[in-house]
Motif scaffolding. Structure first.
Motif, PDB file in Angstrom:
ATOM      1  N   ALA A  39       0.581  -1.011  -0.168  1.00 41.40           N
ATOM      2  CA  ALA A  39      -0.161  -0.047   0.341  1.00 41.40           C
ATOM      3  C   ALA A  39       1.247   1.948   0.237  1.00 41.40           C
ATOM      4  CB  ALA A  39      -0.648  -0.040   1.267  1.00 41.40           C
ATOM      5  N   MET A 200      -1.149  -0.571  -4.163  1.00 41.17           N
ATOM      6  CA  MET A 200      -2.905   0.209  -3.468  1.00 41.17           C
ATOM      7  C   MET A 200      -2.406   1.240  -3.634  1.00 41.17           C
ATOM      8  SD  MET A 200      -5.975  -0.545  -1.187  1.00 41.17           S
ATOM      9  CE  MET A 200      -4.535  -1.578   0.210  1.00 41.17           C
ATOM     10  N   THR A 202      -4.391   4.410  -1.342  1.00 38.42           N
ATOM     11  CA  THR A 202      -4.925   4.603  -1.073  1.00 38.42           C
ATOM     12  C   THR A 202      -5.021   5.550   0.050  1.00 38.42           C
ATOM     13  OG1 THR A 202      -6.692   3.298   1.016  1.00 38.42           O
ATOM     14  CG2 THR A 202      -4.666   2.894   0.925  1.00 38.42           C
ATOM     15  N   ALA A 208      -5.164  -0.018   3.863  1.00 39.13           N
ATOM     16  CA  ALA A 208      -3.936  -0.088   3.725  1.00 39.13           C
ATOM     17  C   ALA A 208      -3.159  -1.406   5.548  1.00 39.13           C
ATOM     18  CB  ALA A 208      -2.797   0.757   4.349  1.00 39.13           C
ATOM     19  N   ALA A 211      -2.608  -4.135   3.798  1.00 34.91           N
ATOM     20  CA  ALA A 211      -1.445  -5.144   2.876  1.00 34.91           C
ATOM     21  C   ALA A 211      -0.187  -5.643   3.493  1.00 34.91           C
ATOM     22  CB  ALA A 211      -0.925  -3.521   2.410  1.00 34.91           C
ATOM     23  N   VAL A 214       3.520  -1.325   4.144  1.00 34.01           N
ATOM     24  CA  VAL A 214       3.162   0.131   3.246  1.00 34.01           C
ATOM     25  C   VAL A 214       4.233   1.204   3.527  1.00 34.01           C
ATOM     26  CG1 VAL A 214       2.134   1.986   4.462  1.00 34.01           C
ATOM     27  CG2 VAL A 214       0.955  -0.684   5.393  1.00 34.01           C
TER      28      VAL A 214
END
Length: 255
Positions: A39, A200, A202, A208, A211, A214
């Motif tokens: 993320a 991703m 976000t 998040a 995931a 991050v």
């Protein structure tokens, strides 16, 4: 070798009025291994959208390079970019990007139709996806006839039907209610567990927290990263929230 390598990425825009230069990305470096679920977070203006557009080959960096499975995106000719995206990348957008004049099935088939696949092959690829995503009952319906959660699961099917090396998701839970968001995040974890690599972008701490890693952007640079490890999403949620608080207060770089 990493599936995705981002090396010394810089993006400078020139404003339309006044001709001032804005540095959206500054020396961004990171890698994503095959099978990872990453993320990317940051405040508005941190460079998230610019980075995603470059990863998606929708924009070119001012300098630096992105490699997908060892291939430099800068080596892909402009006229070949659309075919490259169809072959190697899957996309999930906040607003679904489904065509209202196409049935759900035809929306999912679209990238395969553009690639010249036969109908029998497309049907064979769709069947297991429809089962996994719980959309078998709505394939003949049109996007305006189904819920937001069903639209987004259909968009995930369209992203996966080409068997992409990488799925790029832009605020995938942004237009969903909490129940549909929870279901989508469960599905992302399932398809990631099956081997799909996901990156991703976000704003959602909850999204998040599902995931495996991050990345935090601030002022166009990678500021910090958190690995989830064996922690539950609830614990990762707390750590992400703490990091975002430090970000907002202008803490020191940790990258």
């Amino acid at each position: 070798m990493a599936l995705l390598e981002v090396q010394h990425l810089q993006k400078v825009y020139t404003t339309r009025f006044g001709g001032n230069q804005v540095e959206a990305l500054q020396n961004v470096n990171f890698t994503v291994e095959a099978g990872e679920y990453v993320a990317i977070m940051g405040e508005s203006g941190s460079g998230k959208t610019t980075l995603l557009n470059i990863l998606a080959a929708l924009d070119r960096p001012t300098s630096g390079e992105v490699y997908l499975n060892g291939k430099a995106l800068s080596d892909v000719r402009e006229r070949d970019l659309a075919a490259f995206r169809r072959s190697h990348l899957g996309f999930v957008f906040q607003d679904f990007n489904l065509l209202d004049t196409f049935s759900i099935q035809d929306n999912i088939f679209l990238p395969l139709v553009l690639a010249g696949e036969r109908y029998e092959t497309m049907k064979k690829k769709l069947e297991p996806l429809a089962r996994q995503l719980g959309i078998g009952e709505i394939l003949t319906k049109y996007p305006y006839e189904v819920s937001g959660g069903q639209k987004q699961r259909s968009a995930v099917a369209r992203a996966q039907i080409t068997d992409p090396q990488l799925v790029l998701a832009d605020e995938p839970t942004g237009a969903l209610d909490s129940r549909a968001s929870d279901r989508l995040l469960e599905l992302f974890e399932e398809i990631n567990a099956a081997g799909q690599t996901i990156v991703m972008v976000t704003h959602s701490v909850k999204a998040a927290s599902h995931a495996g890693r991050v990345l935090f952007l601030r002022d166009g640079k990678v500021y910090h990263q958190l690995y989830r490890g064996e922690e539950k999403p609830e614990e990762q949620f707390r750590r992400i929230s703490d990091t975002l608080t430090v970000l907002a207060q202008g803490g020191e770089d940790h990258a």
